[in-house]
Design an enzyme around this catalytic site. Structure first.
Site, mmCIF file in Angstrom:
data_model
loop_
_atom_site.group_PDB
_atom_site.id
_atom_site.type_symbol
_atom_site.label_atom_id
_atom_site.label_comp_id
_atom_site.label_asym_id
_atom_site.label_seq_id
_atom_site.Cartn_x
_atom_site.Cartn_y
_atom_site.Cartn_z
ATOM 1 N N ASP A 1 49.656 43.079 36.359
ATOM 2 C CA ASP A 1 50.448 42.178 37.199
ATOM 3 C C ASP A 1 51.634 41.653 36.396
ATOM 4 O O ASP A 1 51.458 41.055 35.334
ATOM 5 C CB ASP A 1 49.557 41.023 37.670
ATOM 6 C CG ASP A 1 50.179 40.172 38.754
ATOM 7 O OD1 ASP A 1 51.423 40.147 38.856
ATOM 8 O OD2 ASP A 1 49.422 39.526 39.496
ATOM 9 N N HIS B 1 50.631 43.679 40.678
ATOM 10 C CA HIS B 1 50.244 42.545 41.521
ATOM 11 C C HIS B 1 49.597 43.023 42.817
ATOM 12 O O HIS B 1 48.677 42.383 43.332
ATOM 13 C CB HIS B 1 51.481 41.694 41.825
ATOM 14 C CG HIS B 1 51.182 40.431 42.551
ATOM 15 N ND1 HIS B 1 50.421 39.414 42.017
ATOM 16 C CD2 HIS B 1 51.547 39.994 43.804
ATOM 17 C CE1 HIS B 1 50.327 38.412 42.883
ATOM 18 N NE2 HIS B 1 50.999 38.749 43.966
ATOM 19 N N SER C 1 47.588 35.473 44.835
ATOM 20 C CA SER C 1 48.994 35.196 44.589
ATOM 21 C C SER C 1 49.287 33.711 44.799
ATOM 22 O O SER C 1 48.621 32.870 44.195
ATOM 23 C CB SER C 1 49.843 36.105 45.490
ATOM 24 O OG SER C 1 51.196 36.090 45.130
#
Length: 334
Positions: free
Chosen positions: A279, A308, A126
């Site tokens: 995602d 995600h 991330s």
């Protein structure tokens, strides 16, 4: 926890900050050849210990073999943040830090602690992956390998709009008071967490009720858990990191002048770019386009219905950590 202090730090905005504190943790030791340093920055709501599920004895990243540095993102409540800063820069007046600013501070830390000629690997999930992209682009001769997972080199417009939504949910709470609150804006923090959860997973995750193996009988149970989790965060700290995320772009600096293809093409590191296929923050299509412009990059998506959060360290898709380990082994063997 150890703290590195940099003084008179000039930010990309042009503002100079008297003192910036960068919190970090080290797992393992630098070897005699000084070629085993791994940098693993924290993610949006991550603290140093949150990265620990990604490595361990017998894993692809092993503190008995590698020296793993985990620097904390500015704004994560351990490094300099609105919540732990005093004086004129406290709270809502805290300055904006870019990913570029964060990585420059991390480079100063690495140079002070390790004096290595190259970093073996920069890796992250991330926002940690956004920092890995930044490292590879800003220091192409210093980074040997990079593995950003569920991340892109630039925050897309769609991603930016999502973040506007959670930001609006938080700041609509009257108790937020423009960031000058006397008590946590609890309704806004709950709304932030609830809005966030719907984007963190995919449509199929909810349609297939994949939250049940995580211990949640209903989707409402999951949403309430996300509310509780975000109640533990300072509102201004979250907003500080939202701004950093929204302005992620490895090309917006004096080196690349906003030319993203040139920035990607300048990366010399051997890379594996690893999106999760569903995602909604860092889309597979964008990751594929970016990887195609990096000379030594392999595009290796992870198929998952978990969105995600396929790669979240606390409760990932059951297949993800073995998939990640295989990729790290492959990358480090080259």
């Amino acid at each position: 926890m150890p703290i590195h202090i940099e003084r008179d730090v000039r930010l990309q905005s042009g503002r100079t900050v008297d003192e910036v504190r960068l919190s970090y943790a080290i797992y393992g030791e630098l070897n005699a050849a000084r070629d085993n340093l791994v940098i693993f920055p924290t993610y949006f709501t991550g603290r140093q210990s949150c990265n620990e599920p990604y490595f361990g004895q017998g894993r692809a990243l092993d503190p008995n073999i590698h020296c793993i540095l985990v620097p904390s993102l500015i704004g994560n409540s351990d490094s300099s943040s609105p919540s732990n800063t005093t004086g004129p820069d406290a709270g809502a007046a805290f300055p904006n830090f870019t990913i570029h600013d964060n990585v420059r501070l991390q480079r100063a830390l690495v140079d002070k602690l390790f004096q290595v000629e190259r970093v073996a690997l920069v890796i992250g999930w991330s926002m940690g992956g956004c920092q890995a992209f930044e490292w590879a682009a800003q220091f192409p001769d210093f980074v040997a390998r990079a593995l950003p997972f569920c991340a892109t080199a630039m925050c897309s417009t769609h991603n930016h709009v999502f973040l506007e939504g959670v930001k609006a949910a938080l700041t609509a709470d009257g108790d937020w008071a423009g960031g000058n609150y006397s008590a946590p804006p609890a309704r806004g923090l709950r709304a932030f967490g609830r809005a966030y959860a719907g984007w963190a997973y995919s449509r199929e995750f909810f349609n297939r009720r994949l939250y049940r193996p995580l211990g949640f009988e209903t989707s409402e149970d999951l949403l309430q858990d996300w509310e509780r989790d975000h109640l533990s965060w300072d509102a201004n700290d979250l907003l500080c990191k939202v701004w950093t995320w929204q302005h992620a772009d490895i090309s917006v600096n004096g080196r690349y002048h906003g030319d993203l293809p040139t920035a990607l093409n300048a990366i010399k590191a051997r890379m594996i770019v690893m999106p999760a296929t569903t995602d909604m923050y860092f889309a597979e299509t964008q990751a594929s386009r970016e990887a195609s412009l990096i000379p030594n990059a392999e595009f290796r998506p992870f198929f998952s219905h978990w969105g995600h959060c396929a790669a979240t360290p606390s409760a990932p898709d059951p297949g993800f950590l073995p998939f990640l380990d295989d990729a790290i082994f492959d990358l480090m063997s080259e």
